[in-house]
Enzyme design. Structure first.
Site, mmCIF file in Angstrom:
data_model
loop_
_atom_site.group_PDB
_atom_site.id
_atom_site.type_symbol
_atom_site.label_atom_id
_atom_site.label_comp_id
_atom_site.label_asym_id
_atom_site.label_seq_id
_atom_site.Cartn_x
_atom_site.Cartn_y
_atom_site.Cartn_z
ATOM 1 N N LYS A 179 0.119 6.025 143.039
ATOM 2 C CA LYS A 179 -1.256 6.344 142.630
ATOM 3 C C LYS A 179 -2.158 5.124 142.608
ATOM 4 O O LYS A 179 -3.359 5.253 142.485
ATOM 5 C CB LYS A 179 -1.245 6.995 141.248
ATOM 6 C CG LYS A 179 -0.360 8.232 141.196
ATOM 7 C CD LYS A 179 -1.005 9.347 140.445
ATOM 8 C CE LYS A 179 -0.105 10.558 140.420
ATOM 9 N NZ LYS A 179 -0.813 11.765 140.033
ATOM 10 N N ASN A 202 -2.192 24.890 131.756
ATOM 11 C CA ASN A 202 -0.942 24.404 131.156
ATOM 12 C C ASN A 202 -1.142 24.221 129.657
ATOM 13 O O ASN A 202 -2.221 24.471 129.128
ATOM 14 C CB ASN A 202 -0.506 23.092 131.831
ATOM 15 C CG ASN A 202 -1.591 22.038 131.718
ATOM 16 O OD1 ASN A 202 -1.909 21.591 130.623
ATOM 17 N ND2 ASN A 202 -2.191 21.661 132.843
ATOM 18 N N ASP A 258 -6.423 14.455 143.391
ATOM 19 C CA ASP A 258 -5.754 13.632 142.374
ATOM 20 C C ASP A 258 -6.793 12.649 141.840
ATOM 21 O O ASP A 258 -7.205 11.720 142.542
ATOM 22 C CB ASP A 258 -4.550 12.915 142.986
ATOM 23 C CG ASP A 258 -3.708 12.267 141.907
ATOM 24 O OD1 ASP A 258 -4.277 11.539 141.062
ATOM 25 O OD2 ASP A 258 -2.488 12.483 141.893
HETATM 26 O O1 C5P Z 1 1.657 13.341 139.449
HETATM 27 P P1 C5P Z 1 1.531 13.581 137.983
HETATM 28 O O2 C5P Z 1 0.750 14.828 137.668
HETATM 29 O O3 C5P Z 1 2.820 13.513 137.239
HETATM 30 O O4 C5P Z 1 0.682 12.340 137.468
HETATM 31 C C1 C5P Z 1 0.252 12.226 136.167
HETATM 32 C C2 C5P Z 1 -0.945 11.305 136.091
HETATM 33 O O5 C5P Z 1 -1.867 11.592 137.145
HETATM 34 C C3 C5P Z 1 -1.713 11.511 134.814
HETATM 35 O O6 C5P Z 1 -2.333 10.266 134.480
HETATM 36 C C4 C5P Z 1 -2.753 12.549 135.219
HETATM 37 O O7 C5P Z 1 -3.897 12.473 134.383
HETATM 38 C C5 C5P Z 1 -3.072 12.129 136.628
HETATM 39 N N1 C5P Z 1 -3.457 13.233 137.528
HETATM 40 C C6 C5P Z 1 -4.752 13.311 138.021
HETATM 41 N N2 C5P Z 1 -5.103 14.291 138.897
HETATM 42 C C7 C5P Z 1 -4.194 15.193 139.321
HETATM 43 C C8 C5P Z 1 -2.865 15.129 138.843
HETATM 44 C C9 C5P Z 1 -2.533 14.149 137.937
HETATM 45 O O8 C5P Z 1 -5.587 12.485 137.625
HETATM 46 N N3 C5P Z 1 -4.555 16.135 140.171
#
Ligand code: C5P
Length: 410
Positions: A346, A211, A309
């Site tokens: 989260k 990205n 995540d």
């Molecule tokens: O769910 P989303 O991607 O919008 O969440 C964003 C947050 O989750 C950010 O703090 C990002 O660094 C973290 N994130 C993560 N691992 C992932 C996806 C997102 O730590 N696989």
């Protein structure tokens, strides 16, 4: 009020007149200015007005016998707590980045053993020129604090980035730097773990899913926490930024490597998940480069698997969870509401929510809201370095009174 002194290098740009206001503003705040005026700077303001406002001799010439008899240029370069170049022209940035020393200003920047803050101001095209960008990167990599200029109408009639920030904002940044130099720092003894940048998920040896994350916000936060005294581990996806001063960078590519590096860096007192982690990876990374149409076969289809995540994993750790866990939420609508839902899902303590419908990704400015379980603060639009500094201060407040690494490691 601090009783500090700066060495102010005034470069030759239309914004030079604001350096006079800066001298007054700093003096009001108890900060004395000893000034160097470049040859070009003297086309915009006079040595007389500078010395009248600063109450000191204004230095202009590298080879003036008078000056050398009074104070050698090496001694001058070290005669203050902080060196500030304001306005820092494209020429001053270039000289400082490349180590020129052919006039009093550039020699001072080379010879000083004190921290340096540069406040650029120039025409938008000059600020956006690839050479200036390279020079700013180099300087930041060398540990120089380079502020981002403001955006707006310019003296030359053009519009864009390159305006000198407000004098009060510059004075705040100077005071902040001076405060950093004195005494114990608020995050001494604390370990901060940060993720930044994108991840790259390989498809075959030459292709990947990724990205547009530039890593700028995460790197700025890492630098701001280090400036407050924290030991900082920055687990970074591939970006083209220099590591901030005093930060340990662990380079990674994929989400799974990022998670592993974070686990290995624990324990931490605070974890800030700024990385734009790819949600999915190709289920199979081909060992050989995929061909568009191999011997008449149809186009390959892409099977995806979900990535771990990292934020959830560290938030939900039963043992060794960092004391404060902060996530980022990049949304294009209903920013606050979605941030709250994300915080719950989260398991993190705070969310920094930002609206990425504009030019946030890759840009220098950000507009965020800090969402905690019982409050939401909307911060004004400001550059990513200022967001980082404010967040670092909030983190320092939140960790105040907690034991730091020693306690976390138990
Ligand atoms: O769910 P989303 O991607 O919008 O969440 C964003 C947050 O989750 C950010 O703090 C990002 O660094 C973290 N994130 C993560 N691992 C992932 C996806 C997102 O730590 N696989």
């Amino acid at each position: 009020m601090s009783s500090k002194r700066i060495l102010l290098i005034i470069g030759g740009g239309i914004a030079a007149y604001k350096s006079l206001e800066l001298i007054r503003e700093l003096s009001r705040r108890g900060v004395a200015s000893r000034c160097i005026l470049t040859k070009a700077g003297a086309e915009f303001v006079t040595p007389l007005s500078v010395s009248a406002l600063s109450g000191e001799k204004c230095f202009t010439d590298l080879f003036s016998l008078d000056d050398e008899a009074e104070m050698g240029h090496i001694q001058l370069s070290r005669s203050a707590d902080l060196v500030v170049a304001c306005p820092a022209t494209a020429d001053l940035l270039a000289k400082a980045a490349q180590g020129h020393a052919n006039d009093l200003a550039s020699t001072t920047l080379m010879a000083t053993d004190k921290p340096v803050l540069m406040v650029p101001a120039m025409n938008v095209r000059m600020w956006e020129h690839a050479a200036t960008k390279r020079n700013v990167e180099t300087l930041r990599g060398d540990g120089v604090h380079v502020m981002n200029p403001d955006e707006g109408a310019m003296a030359c009639g053009e519009f864009g980035s390159g305006r000198l920030p407000d004098v009060a904002v510059i004075a705040d940044a100077i005071e902040h730097q001076l405060d950093m130099l004195s005494g114990p720092k608020p995050l001494d003894g604390q370990h901060a773990l940060i993720t930044a940048g994108p991840t790259r998920e390989p498809l075959d040896p030459v292709r990947y899913l990724s990205n547009h994350s530039s890593g700028k916000q995460g790197y700025a936060i890492a630098g701001a926490l280090a400036a407050l005294g924290a030991r900082v581990t920055l687990v970074s996806g591939p970006v083209s930024l220099s590591p901030p001063r005093g930060v340990d960078v662990v380079p990674v590519e994929t989400a799974r490597e990022m998670l592993q590096a974070c686990e290995e860096a624990l324990p931490a007192d605070v974890f800030i998940s700024v990385a734009a982690v790819a949600d999915w990876r190709p289920s199979m990374a081909a060992a050989k480069k995929l061909k568009l149409k191999d011997e008449g076969k149809t186009l390959p289809s892409l099977a995806l698997s979900e990535n771990p995540d990292i934020l959830s994993t560290l938030s939900k750790k039963e043992k060794g969870r960092p004391g404060l866990v902060i996530g980022f939420a990049a949304e294009t609508h209903d920013v606050e509401q979605l941030a709250r839902a994300k915080m719950k899902r989260k398991g993190c303590d705070w969310i920094v929510a930002n609206d990425v419908s504009g030019d946030v990704m890759g840009g220098d400015v950000n507009e965020v809201a800090l969402v905690t379980p019982d409050s939401v603060e909307h911060w004004p639009r400001m550059d990513k370095i200022a967001v980082a500094r404010q967040l670092a201060e909030r983190i320092a407040e939140a960790l105040k009174g907690q034991g730091g690494e020693q306690v976390a490691a138990e």
